[in-house]
Motif scaffolding. Sequence first.
Motif, mmCIF file in Angstrom:
data_model
loop_
_atom_site.group_PDB
_atom_site.id
_atom_site.type_symbol
_atom_site.label_atom_id
_atom_site.label_comp_id
_atom_site.label_asym_id
_atom_site.label_seq_id
_atom_site.Cartn_x
_atom_site.Cartn_y
_atom_site.Cartn_z
ATOM 1 N N THR A 1 0.811 -1.227 0.000
ATOM 2 C CA THR A 1 0.000 0.000 0.000
ATOM 3 C C THR A 1 0.843 1.275 0.000
ATOM 4 O O THR A 1 0.298 2.362 -0.192
ATOM 5 C CB THR A 1 -0.918 0.021 1.238
ATOM 6 N N GLU A 2 2.157 1.155 0.204
ATOM 7 C CA GLU A 2 3.018 2.343 0.191
ATOM 8 C C GLU A 2 4.428 1.958 -0.221
ATOM 9 O O GLU A 2 4.953 0.917 0.192
ATOM 10 C CB GLU A 2 3.058 3.009 1.578
ATOM 11 N N VAL A 3 5.021 2.808 -1.032
ATOM 12 C CA VAL A 3 6.414 2.620 -1.459
ATOM 13 C C VAL A 3 7.152 3.930 -1.246
ATOM 14 O O VAL A 3 6.744 4.977 -1.769
ATOM 15 C CB VAL A 3 6.489 2.207 -2.944
ATOM 16 N N ARG A 4 8.222 3.870 -0.460
ATOM 17 C CA ARG A 4 9.061 5.052 -0.225
ATOM 18 C C ARG A 4 10.430 4.820 -0.845
ATOM 19 O O ARG A 4 11.104 3.833 -0.548
ATOM 20 C CB ARG A 4 9.220 5.330 1.274
ATOM 21 N N LEU A 5 10.821 5.722 -1.713
ATOM 22 C CA LEU A 5 12.102 5.620 -2.408
ATOM 23 C C LEU A 5 12.994 6.772 -1.983
ATOM 24 O O LEU A 5 12.591 7.935 -2.021
ATOM 25 C CB LEU A 5 11.875 5.665 -3.919
ATOM 26 N N ASP B 1 30.667 5.883 -9.151
ATOM 27 C CA ASP B 1 30.548 4.671 -9.965
ATOM 28 C C ASP B 1 29.218 3.949 -9.771
ATOM 29 O O ASP B 1 28.916 3.003 -10.499
ATOM 30 C CB ASP B 1 31.688 3.696 -9.636
ATOM 31 N N ALA B 2 28.451 4.369 -8.768
ATOM 32 C CA ALA B 2 27.179 3.684 -8.512
ATOM 33 C C ALA B 2 26.239 4.594 -7.730
ATOM 34 O O ALA B 2 26.669 5.446 -6.958
ATOM 35 C CB ALA B 2 27.414 2.382 -7.754
ATOM 36 N N LEU B 3 24.955 4.377 -7.939
ATOM 37 C CA LEU B 3 23.923 5.095 -7.204
ATOM 38 C C LEU B 3 23.054 4.077 -6.481
ATOM 39 O O LEU B 3 22.524 3.151 -7.104
ATOM 40 C CB LEU B 3 23.060 5.927 -8.158
ATOM 41 N N THR B 4 22.893 4.248 -5.167
ATOM 42 C CA THR B 4 22.086 3.338 -4.364
ATOM 43 C C THR B 4 20.771 4.006 -3.997
ATOM 44 O O THR B 4 20.756 5.136 -3.495
ATOM 45 C CB THR B 4 22.832 2.929 -3.079
ATOM 46 N N PHE B 5 19.671 3.311 -4.261
ATOM 47 C CA PHE B 5 18.331 3.825 -3.977
ATOM 48 C C PHE B 5 17.675 2.927 -2.919
ATOM 49 O O PHE B 5 17.178 1.847 -3.248
ATOM 50 C CB PHE B 5 17.479 3.855 -5.243
ATOM 51 N N LYS B 6 17.683 3.371 -1.676
ATOM 52 C CA LYS B 6 17.048 2.586 -0.626
ATOM 53 C C LYS B 6 15.535 2.744 -0.713
ATOM 54 O O LYS B 6 15.034 3.792 -1.144
ATOM 55 C CB LYS B 6 17.573 3.008 0.741
ATOM 56 N N ALA B 7 14.812 1.692 -0.312
ATOM 57 C CA ALA B 7 13.353 1.721 -0.439
ATOM 58 C C ALA B 7 12.702 1.022 0.747
ATOM 59 O O ALA B 7 13.259 0.080 1.313
ATOM 60 C CB ALA B 7 12.925 1.057 -1.743
ATOM 61 N N LEU B 8 11.512 1.513 1.108
ATOM 62 C CA LEU B 8 10.693 0.888 2.138
ATOM 63 C C LEU B 8 9.368 0.480 1.502
ATOM 64 O O LEU B 8 8.717 1.285 0.839
ATOM 65 C CB LEU B 8 10.437 1.845 3.305
ATOM 66 N N GLN B 9 8.978 -0.773 1.714
ATOM 67 C CA GLN B 9 7.741 -1.308 1.155
ATOM 68 C C GLN B 9 6.788 -1.650 2.298
ATOM 69 O O GLN B 9 7.083 -2.515 3.120
ATOM 70 C CB GLN B 9 8.047 -2.546 0.307
ATOM 71 N N THR B 10 5.641 -0.979 2.354
ATOM 72 C CA THR B 10 4.679 -1.193 3.429
ATOM 73 C C THR B 10 3.487 -1.991 2.924
ATOM 74 O O THR B 10 2.929 -1.696 1.854
ATOM 75 C CB THR B 10 4.183 0.148 3.994
ATOM 76 N N TYR B 11 3.101 -3.004 3.702
ATOM 77 C CA TYR B 11 1.982 -3.874 3.339
ATOM 78 C C TYR B 11 0.713 -3.476 4.092
ATOM 79 O O TYR B 11 0.749 -2.721 5.066
ATOM 80 C CB TYR B 11 2.331 -5.333 3.643
ATOM 81 N N SER B 12 -0.414 -4.025 3.639
ATOM 82 C CA SER B 12 -1.708 -3.700 4.230
ATOM 83 C C SER B 12 -1.847 -4.197 5.667
ATOM 84 O O SER B 12 -2.716 -3.739 6.402
ATOM 85 C CB SER B 12 -2.841 -4.282 3.368
#
Length: 255
Positions: free
Chosen positions: A75-79, A152-163
């Motif tokens: 239900t939510e994605v934080r990038l 040389d690299a880009l890191t994209f941390k993410a949080l995935q929230t469930y219902s």
Amino acid sequence: MSSTKSSALPFSRPRAHSTLRRAGLVTVLAATGVLTAAGVASAHVTVHPETYAKGATDGVLSFRVPDEDDSASTTEVRLFLPTDHPLLGVLVSPHDGWTAKVTNTKLKTPVKTDDGTITDAVSEITWTGGRIRPGQYEDFDVAFGQLPDDTDALTFKALQTYSDNKVVRWIEEAAQGDDEPENPAPVVKLTTGAAGSVSSANSANSADSASTSVSTSASASDSTARGLGIAGLVVGVLGLAAAAFAVLRGRERSA
């Protein structure tokens, strides 16, 4: 003699059939193990393409978010975008059912460009309002005006929230040479000097062309790996079937 032969048949055939059943069970378990492992390996939050040229301009990064829960929906994605090596000119593509909230952050080190000095950049994007159901995925597209050319690299941390309020943190970074962590953060590798790569001075069309080339190469590599895996599985199945057939023939001959 005939009575001995007829009494042996009821025992030899069930043994052969039992061998075949065991071989079939081993085959099914092996196939299930291979497919399950492939499913787990692809269930991470990932970014595509995985490789871009340093300083590339006017491109798009697509973040794929799969729902790997059996009963809860995403239900939510934080990038979180890097701010030590920021992406300039970030834009979020509209996504049906989802609302994007974009957060800007003042940069510790301003970035000088031909159009002036950039003092702030997007540091976080949060998508809410939509729903990714179990067994499905969504692609969230983020456009950029220019990628950095000093890393040389880009890191994209993410949080995935469930219902069910469970949060999966895709934030782990693997050191060079280490195995992939359990919850890896999406990473884009930046290249320079390679054939077909795009420099920061190239036009938007060249950047798009390079992006397409990289995406095609990645897709081809993935297809090759899957093909080899399927081929190995087929060979294993044929080998088990041949062994079971040989056992059956041996039982019948001995009978």
